[in-house]
Scaffold this active site. Structure first.
Site, PDB file in Angstrom:
ATOM      1  N   GLY A 121       7.483  18.376 -11.497  1.00 56.12           N
ATOM      2  CA  GLY A 121       6.708  18.659 -10.283  1.00 56.12           C
ATOM      3  C   GLY A 121       6.971  20.047  -9.740  1.00 56.12           C
TER       4      GLY A 121
ATOM      5  N   ARG B  61       1.676   4.466 -10.565  1.00 57.44           N
ATOM      6  CA  ARG B  61       2.931   5.076 -10.111  1.00 57.44           C
ATOM      7  C   ARG B  61       3.593   4.043  -9.217  1.00 57.44           C
ATOM      8  NH1 ARG B  61       4.471  11.196  -8.108  1.00 57.44           N
ATOM      9  NH2 ARG B  61       5.721  11.461  -9.979  1.00 57.44           N
TER      10      ARG B  61
ATOM     11  N   CYS C 209      15.257  23.254  -1.333  1.00 53.40           N
ATOM     12  CA  CYS C 209      15.406  23.679   0.068  1.00 53.40           C
ATOM     13  C   CYS C 209      15.228  22.434   0.947  1.00 53.40           C
ATOM     14  CB  CYS C 209      14.298  24.640   0.453  1.00 53.40           C
ATOM     15  SG  CYS C 209      13.907  25.840  -0.811  1.00 53.40           S
TER      16      CYS C 209
ATOM     17  N   GLN D 175      -5.052  10.299  -9.950  1.00 52.30           N
ATOM     18  CA  GLN D 175      -4.329   9.315  -9.142  1.00 52.30           C
ATOM     19  C   GLN D 175      -5.248   8.869  -8.006  1.00 52.30           C
ATOM     20  OE1 GLN D 175      -1.058  10.407  -6.374  1.00 52.30           O
ATOM     21  NE2 GLN D 175       0.193   9.003  -7.568  1.00 52.30           N
TER      22      GLN D 175
ATOM     23  N   TYR E 103       2.529   4.240   0.376  1.00 52.54           N
ATOM     24  CA  TYR E 103       1.087   4.125   0.643  1.00 52.54           C
ATOM     25  C   TYR E 103       0.629   2.667   0.475  1.00 52.54           C
ATOM     26  CZ  TYR E 103       1.620   9.120   0.736  1.00 52.54           C
ATOM     27  OH  TYR E 103       2.059  10.380   1.056  1.00 52.54           O
TER      28      TYR E 103
HETATM   29  C1  LIG Z   1       3.444  19.583  -2.671  1.00 55.11           C
HETATM   30  C2  LIG Z   1       3.661  18.231  -3.251  1.00 55.11           C
HETATM   31  C3  LIG Z   1       2.625  17.293  -3.238  1.00 55.11           C
HETATM   32  C4  LIG Z   1       2.814  16.020  -3.779  1.00 55.11           C
HETATM   33  N1  LIG Z   1       1.763  15.145  -3.833  1.00 55.11           N
HETATM   34  C5  LIG Z   1       1.916  13.953  -4.469  1.00 55.11           C
HETATM   35  C6  LIG Z   1       0.803  13.105  -4.708  1.00 55.11           C
HETATM   36  O1  LIG Z   1      -0.342  13.443  -4.435  1.00 55.11           O
HETATM   37  N2  LIG Z   1       1.043  11.910  -5.306  1.00 55.11           N
HETATM   38  C7  LIG Z   1       2.294  11.522  -5.713  1.00 55.11           C
HETATM   39  O2  LIG Z   1       2.447  10.430  -6.256  1.00 55.11           O
HETATM   40  N3  LIG Z   1       3.346  12.329  -5.536  1.00 55.11           N
HETATM   41  C8  LIG Z   1       3.187  13.542  -4.957  1.00 55.11           C
HETATM   42  N4  LIG Z   1       4.247  14.400  -4.877  1.00 55.11           N
HETATM   43  C9  LIG Z   1       5.533  14.032  -5.520  1.00 55.11           C
HETATM   44  C10 LIG Z   1       5.599  14.650  -6.931  1.00 55.11           C
HETATM   45  O3  LIG Z   1       4.593  14.124  -7.780  1.00 55.11           O
HETATM   46  C11 LIG Z   1       6.971  14.402  -7.575  1.00 55.11           C
HETATM   47  O4  LIG Z   1       7.166  13.020  -7.682  1.00 55.11           O
HETATM   48  C12 LIG Z   1       8.091  15.003  -6.731  1.00 55.11           C
HETATM   49  O5  LIG Z   1       7.810  16.354  -6.425  1.00 55.11           O
HETATM   50  C13 LIG Z   1       9.445  14.917  -7.453  1.00 55.11           C
HETATM   51  O6  LIG Z   1       9.409  15.583  -8.691  1.00 55.11           O
HETATM   52  P1  LIG Z   1      10.088  17.055  -8.860  1.00 55.11           P
HETATM   53  O7  LIG Z   1      11.528  16.929  -8.487  1.00 55.11           O
HETATM   54  O8  LIG Z   1       9.876  17.401 -10.316  1.00 55.11           O
HETATM   55  O9  LIG Z   1       9.355  17.962  -7.928  1.00 55.11           O
HETATM   56  C14 LIG Z   1       4.084  15.675  -4.323  1.00 55.11           C
HETATM   57  C15 LIG Z   1       5.123  16.619  -4.325  1.00 55.11           C
HETATM   58  C16 LIG Z   1       4.919  17.885  -3.818  1.00 55.11           C
HETATM   59  C17 LIG Z   1       6.029  18.895  -3.888  1.00 55.11           C
HETATM   60  S1  SF4 Z   2      10.267  25.692  -1.413  1.00 58.78           S
HETATM   61 FE1  SF4 Z   2      12.325  25.204  -2.139  1.00 58.78          FE
HETATM   62  S2  SF4 Z   2      12.233  22.984  -2.516  1.00 58.78           S
HETATM   63 FE2  SF4 Z   2      10.123  23.695  -2.423  1.00 58.78          FE
HETATM   64  S3  SF4 Z   2       9.586  24.130  -4.586  1.00 58.78           S
HETATM   65 FE3  SF4 Z   2      10.301  26.050  -3.632  1.00 58.78          FE
HETATM   66  S4  SF4 Z   2      12.464  26.166  -4.181  1.00 58.78           S
HETATM   67 FE4  SF4 Z   2      11.830  24.036  -4.481  1.00 58.78          FE
END
Ligand SMILES: Cc1cc2nc3c(=O)[nH]c(=O)nc-3n(C[C@H](O)[C@H](O)[C@H](O)COP(=O)(O)O)c2cc1C
Ligand code: SF4
Length: 351
Positions: A303, A212, A328, A99, A167
């Site tokens: 994610g 994205r 959380c 990305q 962004y």
């Molecule tokens: C620690 C962390 C870092 C992330 N960094 C990015 C990133 O670099 N680019 C991006 O598009 N989204 C980023 N995201 C968003 C994730 O790619 C994803 O869209 C988001 O966590 C929702 O998906 P989930 O519910 O499966 O976690 C990040 C999320 C987390 C938790």
């Molecule tokens: S800290 Fe909480 S919100 Fe974040 S990944 Fe862990 S369980 Fe999920």
């Protein structure tokens, strides 16, 4: 789990299943360069069984950084470290896109750029973006194009333009942020389409270039419009997430079963001819399979599920409980707390 574990191709890139590790910045970079910790982390992620990894937001110039530990792709001497990540992931039979990213007004630059003056206050940061001149626009577009050329040289299977989450590309697309009176304001997609055209000139036709995209930028109608325009202009896939966080108008059908971002992906998939990825809150393999079947999207991003259990895809394949994110209010992975309770529970149950 028939669809989740079926093969899928984007151009010539064959992906062994429909599970994608979405980009997630954790912050091991050293001066924009790849560190051994970065390589170890991607090895662990690739061994977890997902068909595709999209490497975390990697900056196209040092002025666009979101944090000092973010990875960079703005100099040729960064290619070698990035190639280490690519080779490590490929050795585990997993595909990898990168990305590429510029934070614009949301970054750590002391004099951040924005399509037009914008006062940003979020996530503990506040800044006023300086309106980009025509020369700024051309220069930053060239940074994205050069970054794509380096990504191709490093051996990535493709790139994902970071076009959402507020962004720089998202700042152009969202008319509540982009108030320019020139052609980049009248046709907000011009900024990203010119980047795409430039990338096509420096990489072979088979190189995968996706984006994205925010589903609500600010409304779902805008998200659908941009998706269709990008499809028409030759983008290879759409990974649909949220738009500029504080400038979205999110309306979804009452009682919709999945997250708002999945809703946007489902709507967009109906309007385009290219692969669509869905993300957000997909927290079990059963739900992942259901979303693939019911919404017709092509790939699911897992994610935080994968942060809790890097072996998520292997567990899903074996029919085991993959573990769950507890949503959380303060997530450890964003540095907001010291523990990840979801991971603690998962590790305890899987000793
Ligand atoms: C620690 C962390 C870092 C992330 N960094 C990015 C990133 O670099 N680019 C991006 O598009 N989204 C980023 N995201 C968003 C994730 O790619 C994803 O869209 C988001 O966590 C929702 O998906 P989930 O519910 O499966 O976690 C990040 C999320 C987390 C938790
Ligand atoms: S800290 Fe909480 S919100 Fe974040 S990944 Fe862990 S369980 Fe999920």
């Amino acid at each position: 789990m028939k669809r989740l574990f079926s093969e899928f191709s984007i151009k010539d890139v064959k992906i062994k299943n429909r599970i994608c590790v979405p980009p997630m910045v954790i912050g091991f970079g050293q001066d924009g360069h790849v560190s051994p910790e970065n390589v170890d982390r991607y090895k662990e992620l690739a061994q977890g069984g997902a068909g595709l990894i999209i490497q975390e937001a990697t900056c196209v110039n040092s002025d666009g950084l979101l944090s000092v530990k973010q990875l960079g792709i703005w100099k040729d001497d960064q290619i070698e470290g990035l190639k280490n990540i690519v080779d490590t992931v490929h050795a585990e039979n997993c595909k990898i896109f990168i990305q590429i990213h510029h934070a614009g007004v949301t970054g750590i630059s002391e004099n951040p750029i924005c399509p037009s003056p914008y006062e940003y206050n979020n996530f503990g940061r506040s800044a006023v973006g300086r309106e980009m001149t025509y020369e700024d626009i051309k220069s930053v577009q060239n940074d994205y194009i050069e970054a794509a050329r380096r990504a191709y040289e490093a051996g990535y299977d493709g790139i994902e333009l970071h076009g959402c989450h507020g962004y720089l590309i998202s700042q152009f697309l969202n008319k509540r942020v982009n108030k320019r009176t020139d052609e980049y304001g009248a046709t907000p997609e011009k900024f990203v389409i010119e980047i795409l055209d430039g990338i096509r000139k420096v990489t072979p036709a088979e190189f995968v270039v996706g984006i994205r995209l925010g589903g609500f930028e600010p409304t779902i109608e805008d998200g659908i419009h941009y998706a269709k325009v990008l499809d028409k202009n030759g983008i290879d896939f759409l990974d649909v997430s949220y738009g500029f966080f504080s400038e979205q108008e999110i309306h979804v059908s009452e009682g919709y079963k999945y997250s708002n971002a999945v809703y946007a992906a489902e709507k967009i998939k109906k309007e385009v001819s290219i692969p669509v990825f869905a993300v957000n809150g997909i927290n079990s393999s059963e739900i992942a399979e259901e979303i693939l079947n019911e919404t017709n999207v092509d790939i699911v991003d897992i994610g935080k599920g994968i942060l809790i259990n890097p072996d998520w895809a292997n567990y899903a394949k074996e029919g085991k409980d993959t573990g769950k994110c507890l949503n959380c209010t303060k997530c450890m992975w964003f540095g907001q707390s010291k523990v990840c309770p979801g991971k603690v529970i998962f590790d305890k149950n899987n000793k």
